[in-house]
Design an enzyme around this catalytic site. Structure first.
Site, PDB file in Angstrom:
ATOM      1  CD  GLN A  90     -55.066  16.488 -24.450  1.00  0.00           C
ATOM      2  OE1 GLN A  90     -55.803  16.325 -23.485  1.00  0.00           O
ATOM      3  NE2 GLN A  90     -55.443  16.200 -25.673  1.00  0.00           N
ATOM      4  CG  ASN A  91     -49.824  12.070 -26.260  1.00  0.00           C
ATOM      5  OD1 ASN A  91     -50.905  12.081 -25.678  1.00  0.00           O
ATOM      6  ND2 ASN A  91     -49.704  11.713 -27.518  1.00  0.00           N
ATOM      7  CB  VAL A  92     -46.307  12.876 -20.256  1.00  0.00           C
ATOM      8  CG1 VAL A  92     -47.356  13.870 -19.759  1.00  0.00           C
ATOM      9  CG2 VAL A  92     -46.754  11.440 -19.935  1.00  0.00           C
ATOM     10  CG  HIS A 108     -51.603  17.312 -19.733  1.00  0.00           C
ATOM     11  ND1 HIS A 108     -52.556  16.486 -20.321  1.00  0.00           N
ATOM     12  CD2 HIS A 108     -52.264  18.444 -19.376  1.00  0.00           C
ATOM     13  CE1 HIS A 108     -53.726  17.098 -20.312  1.00  0.00           C
ATOM     14  NE2 HIS A 108     -53.584  18.286 -19.751  1.00  0.00           N
ATOM     15  CB  CYS A 120     -36.041  21.327  -1.208  1.00  0.00           C
ATOM     16  SG  CYS A 120     -34.988  20.585  -2.447  1.00  0.00           S
ATOM     17  CB  CYS A 141     -35.380  15.420  -3.496  1.00  0.00           C
ATOM     18  SG  CYS A 141     -34.570  16.993  -3.844  1.00  0.00           S
ATOM     19  CB  THR A 181     -57.356  14.139 -27.548  1.00  0.00           C
ATOM     20  OG1 THR A 181     -57.836  14.475 -26.240  1.00  0.00           O
ATOM     21  CG2 THR A 181     -57.794  15.203 -28.523  1.00  0.00           C
ATOM     22  CD  GLU A 208     -64.576   5.992 -29.159  1.00  0.00           C
ATOM     23  OE1 GLU A 208     -64.884   4.811 -29.380  1.00  0.00           O
ATOM     24  OE2 GLU A 208     -64.484   6.479 -28.018  1.00  0.00           O
TER      25      GLU A 208
HETATM   26  C1  BJW Z   1     -57.282   7.010 -31.556  1.00  0.00           C
HETATM   27  C2  BJW Z   1     -56.497   5.899 -31.876  1.00  0.00           C
HETATM   28  C3  BJW Z   1     -55.835   5.937 -33.118  1.00  0.00           C
HETATM   29  C4  BJW Z   1     -57.320   5.568 -29.913  1.00  0.00           C
HETATM   30  N1  BJW Z   1     -55.989   6.998 -33.907  1.00  0.00           N
HETATM   31  N2  BJW Z   1     -57.420   8.043 -32.368  1.00  0.00           N
HETATM   32  C5  BJW Z   1     -63.948  22.216 -17.188  1.00  0.00           C
HETATM   33  C6  BJW Z   1     -64.988  21.321 -17.158  1.00  0.00           C
HETATM   34  C7  BJW Z   1     -64.906  20.163 -16.385  1.00  0.00           C
HETATM   35  C8  BJW Z   1     -63.767  19.866 -15.621  1.00  0.00           C
HETATM   36  C9  BJW Z   1     -62.730  20.757 -15.655  1.00  0.00           C
HETATM   37  C10 BJW Z   1     -62.820  21.911 -16.427  1.00  0.00           C
HETATM   38  N3  BJW Z   1     -61.659  22.602 -16.293  1.00  0.00           N
HETATM   39  C11 BJW Z   1     -60.831  21.885 -15.481  1.00  0.00           C
HETATM   40  C12 BJW Z   1     -61.452  20.762 -15.068  1.00  0.00           C
HETATM   41  C13 BJW Z   1     -60.888  19.729 -14.148  1.00  0.00           C
HETATM   42  C14 BJW Z   1     -60.006  18.739 -14.856  1.00  0.00           C
HETATM   43  C15 BJW Z   1     -60.798  18.038 -15.960  1.00  0.00           C
HETATM   44  O1  BJW Z   1     -60.644  18.296 -17.126  1.00  0.00           O
HETATM   45  N4  BJW Z   1     -61.679  17.115 -15.572  1.00  0.00           N
HETATM   46  C16 BJW Z   1     -62.505  16.381 -16.534  1.00  0.00           C
HETATM   47  C17 BJW Z   1     -61.915  14.978 -16.788  1.00  0.00           C
HETATM   48  C18 BJW Z   1     -63.903  16.284 -15.990  1.00  0.00           C
HETATM   49  N5  BJW Z   1     -58.824  19.380 -15.395  1.00  0.00           N
HETATM   50  C19 BJW Z   1     -57.753  19.639 -14.653  1.00  0.00           C
HETATM   51  O2  BJW Z   1     -57.712  19.372 -13.466  1.00  0.00           O
HETATM   52  C20 BJW Z   1     -56.589  20.319 -15.340  1.00  0.00           C
HETATM   53  N6  BJW Z   1     -56.159  21.435 -14.568  1.00  0.00           N
HETATM   54  C21 BJW Z   1     -56.856  22.569 -14.486  1.00  0.00           C
HETATM   55  O3  BJW Z   1     -57.871  22.746 -15.104  1.00  0.00           O
HETATM   56  O4  BJW Z   1     -56.299  23.514 -13.653  1.00  0.00           O
HETATM   57  C22 BJW Z   1     -57.128  24.567 -13.188  1.00  0.00           C
HETATM   58  C23 BJW Z   1     -57.840  24.011 -11.976  1.00  0.00           C
HETATM   59  C24 BJW Z   1     -57.131  23.856 -10.820  1.00  0.00           C
HETATM   60  C25 BJW Z   1     -57.785  23.344  -9.683  1.00  0.00           C
HETATM   61  C26 BJW Z   1     -59.135  22.963  -9.761  1.00  0.00           C
HETATM   62  C27 BJW Z   1     -59.826  23.088 -10.973  1.00  0.00           C
HETATM   63  C28 BJW Z   1     -59.157  23.623 -12.089  1.00  0.00           C
HETATM   64  C29 BJW Z   1     -55.380  19.394 -15.416  1.00  0.00           C
HETATM   65  C30 BJW Z   1     -55.629  18.201 -16.244  1.00  0.00           C
HETATM   66  C31 BJW Z   1     -54.402  17.287 -16.176  1.00  0.00           C
HETATM   67  C32 BJW Z   1     -54.629  15.972 -16.906  1.00  0.00           C
HETATM   68  N7  BJW Z   1     -53.545  15.114 -16.637  1.00  0.00           N
HETATM   69  C33 BJW Z   1     -53.454  13.801 -17.295  1.00  0.00           C
HETATM   70  C34 BJW Z   1     -52.274  13.028 -16.699  1.00  0.00           C
HETATM   71  C35 BJW Z   1     -50.961  13.573 -17.209  1.00  0.00           C
HETATM   72  C36 BJW Z   1     -49.802  12.830 -16.659  1.00  0.00           C
HETATM   73  C37 BJW Z   1     -49.756  11.380 -17.113  1.00  0.00           C
HETATM   74  O5  BJW Z   1     -49.740  11.107 -18.324  1.00  0.00           O
HETATM   75  O6  BJW Z   1     -49.750  10.548 -16.230  1.00  0.00           O
HETATM   76  O7  BJW Z   1     -53.288  13.971 -18.713  1.00  0.00           O
HETATM   77  S1  BJW Z   1     -54.962  12.863 -17.206  1.00  0.00           S
HETATM   78  C38 BJW Z   1     -54.842  12.172 -18.817  1.00  0.00           C
HETATM   79  O8  BJW Z   1     -55.920  12.669 -19.663  1.00  0.00           O
HETATM   80  C39 BJW Z   1     -53.549  12.736 -19.402  1.00  0.00           C
HETATM   81  C40 BJW Z   1     -53.947  12.979 -20.820  1.00  0.00           C
HETATM   82  O9  BJW Z   1     -53.059  13.901 -21.429  1.00  0.00           O
HETATM   83  C41 BJW Z   1     -55.355  13.488 -20.696  1.00  0.00           C
HETATM   84  C42 BJW Z   1     -56.163  13.372 -21.949  1.00  0.00           C
HETATM   85  O10 BJW Z   1     -56.259  12.047 -22.372  1.00  0.00           O
HETATM   86  P1  BJW Z   1     -56.371  11.715 -23.918  1.00  0.00           P
HETATM   87  O11 BJW Z   1     -55.113  12.024 -24.598  1.00  0.00           O
HETATM   88  O12 BJW Z   1     -57.583  12.342 -24.469  1.00  0.00           O
HETATM   89  O13 BJW Z   1     -56.467  10.103 -23.862  1.00  0.00           O
HETATM   90  P2  BJW Z   1     -57.768   9.154 -23.812  1.00  0.00           P
HETATM   91  O14 BJW Z   1     -57.299   7.795 -23.482  1.00  0.00           O
HETATM   92  O15 BJW Z   1     -58.822   9.747 -22.966  1.00  0.00           O
HETATM   93  O16 BJW Z   1     -58.329   9.188 -25.303  1.00  0.00           O
HETATM   94  C43 BJW Z   1     -57.650   8.608 -26.390  1.00  0.00           C
HETATM   95  C44 BJW Z   1     -58.441   8.933 -27.651  1.00  0.00           C
HETATM   96  O17 BJW Z   1     -57.732   8.417 -28.759  1.00  0.00           O
HETATM   97  C45 BJW Z   1     -59.833   8.319 -27.681  1.00  0.00           C
HETATM   98  O18 BJW Z   1     -60.760   9.313 -28.131  1.00  0.00           O
HETATM   99  C46 BJW Z   1     -59.729   7.197 -28.727  1.00  0.00           C
HETATM  100  O19 BJW Z   1     -60.941   7.003 -29.450  1.00  0.00           O
HETATM  101  C47 BJW Z   1     -58.650   7.725 -29.615  1.00  0.00           C
HETATM  102  N8  BJW Z   1     -57.835   6.743 -30.332  1.00  0.00           N
HETATM  103  N9  BJW Z   1     -56.589   4.958 -30.875  1.00  0.00           N
HETATM  104  C48 BJW Z   1     -56.809   8.001 -33.516  1.00  0.00           C
HETATM  105  N10 BJW Z   1     -55.043   4.884 -33.535  1.00  0.00           N
HETATM  106 ZN    ZN Z   2     -35.807  18.411  -2.572  1.00  0.00          ZN
END
Ligand code: BJW
Ligand code: ZN
Length: 237
Positions: A90-92, A108, A120, A141, A181, A208
């Site tokens: 999921q990391n960018v 992502h 465009c 762009c 995650t 956790e």
């Molecule tokens: C350690 C550590 C160490 C720390 N060792 N561990 C079903 C149910 C509910 C909602 C939805 C659903 N389906 C879709 C949705 C809507 C939405 C969603 O999920 N919402 C929920 C939040 C409620 N999803 C979407 O919108 C997705 N699209 C989609 O479903 O399309 C269809 C659709 C279209 C239109 C309407 C509805 C549906 C797209 C999701 C895109 C997420 N984008 C981001 C940004 C990317 C760009 C950027 O980086 O700027 O992605 S958001 C952000 O969260 C990023 C990450 O990849 C993503 C996940 O985060 P991650 O990696 O889990 O990070 P943290 O910080 O949350 O957690 C870190 C973890 O590490 C923690 O657990 C720590 O404990 C741990 N940790 N140190 C091991 N050393």
């Molecule tokens: Zn353009």
């Protein structure tokens, strides 16, 4: 994890934490006064593209100065050792690729890619731009002078269908590990559920427990960079 075992890994921000890249929902996740959830949307970009680009510009600088850590290194070893290995990230930040991991699926998108906001006709769908820092902001762009946007997937946007299909294919495996995650963001968080349904052994590595707990067979609590290195030592020894 015998030879020939089909291993699929899902990684999140916690895997890059030891590279000093802030996670989204952990300490340091707040940027100025903004929560990532309120910046990572097309609506936020439409409203204030400069603000959203300032956030990405800052993150690009942090990432450009970071190095892959031992968690990335172990996953790179496994990607070469196990024939069916798939890593969905999921990391960018591109640190898995910089570490040399094979078969990485960028769920992502990439912070190093840009796209024309207007889509465009003259511009390619996306292209690489490693400039750090980008200036002026927001970047324009080169084909239509409209806005550029980062090549990432924001909330409310769909995952590239081919990426989703490849990832779901990866969920059909022997061992599925969800690492660093929060398991809060869908559809990424559903992959471990799909793997479990298909009979995989499911492993979670995190500092956790997360909402994935109900489908996890083995929870390894601790930092990914330590636990992965420990598993690799035991496999090698
Ligand atoms: C350690 C550590 C160490 C720390 N060792 N561990 C079903 C149910 C509910 C909602 C939805 C659903 N389906 C879709 C949705 C809507 C939405 C969603 O999920 N919402 C929920 C939040 C409620 N999803 C979407 O919108 C997705 N699209 C989609 O479903 O399309 C269809 C659709 C279209 C239109 C309407 C509805 C549906 C797209 C999701 C895109 C997420 N984008 C981001 C940004 C990317 C760009 C950027 O980086 O700027 O992605 S958001 C952000 O969260 C990023 C990450 O990849 C993503 C996940 O985060 P991650 O990696 O889990 O990070 P943290 O910080 O949350 O957690 C870190 C973890 O590490 C923690 O657990 C720590 O404990 C741990 N940790 N140190 C091991 N050393
Ligand atoms: Zn353009």
């Amino acid at each position: 994890m015998r030879q020939g075992c089909r291993i699929t890994i899902l990684t999140g921000a916690g895997v890059s934490a030891a590279s000093s890249i802030p996670t989204f929902r952990g300490p340091g996740g707040l940027w100025r006064t903004h929560r990532p959830e309120s910046l990572a949307t097309a609506a936020a970009f439409k409203d204030d593209p400069k603000l959203v680009w300032e956030w990405y510009n800052w993150r690009r600088e942090v990432i450009a100065g970071a190095q892959p850590n031992p968690a990335h290194a172990v996953l790179t070893l496994w990607s070469r050792r196990y024939p069916g290995f798939t890593l969905v990230t999921q990391n960018v930040d591109g640190l898995h690729e910089r570490s040399g991991t094979a078969n990485v699926i960028r769920f992502h998108g990439s912070i190093w890619e840009v796209r024309c906001w207007n889509r465009c006709a003259s511009a390619p769908p996306r292209w690489l731009d490693h400039t750090v820092p980008l200036s002026p902001l927001p970047p324009r762009c080169p084909y239509c002078s409209g806005l550029l946007r980062p090549g990432v997937v924001w909330f409310g946007e769909s995952i590239d269908p081919e990426v989703l299909q490849q990832s779901l294919k990866g969920a059909d495996c022997d061992v599925f590990m969800t690492i660093g995650t929060s398991s809060l963001v869908y559809p990424a968080a559903s992959l471990v559920r799909s793997a479990k349904k298909q009979g995989a052994l499911t492993v979670e590595i995190n500092v956790e427990p997360t909402p994935a707990a109900d489908v996890i067979d083995l929870f390894l609590e601790g930092p990914a960079e330590q636990i992965l290195a420990d598993i690799e030592r035991r496999l090698a020894g």
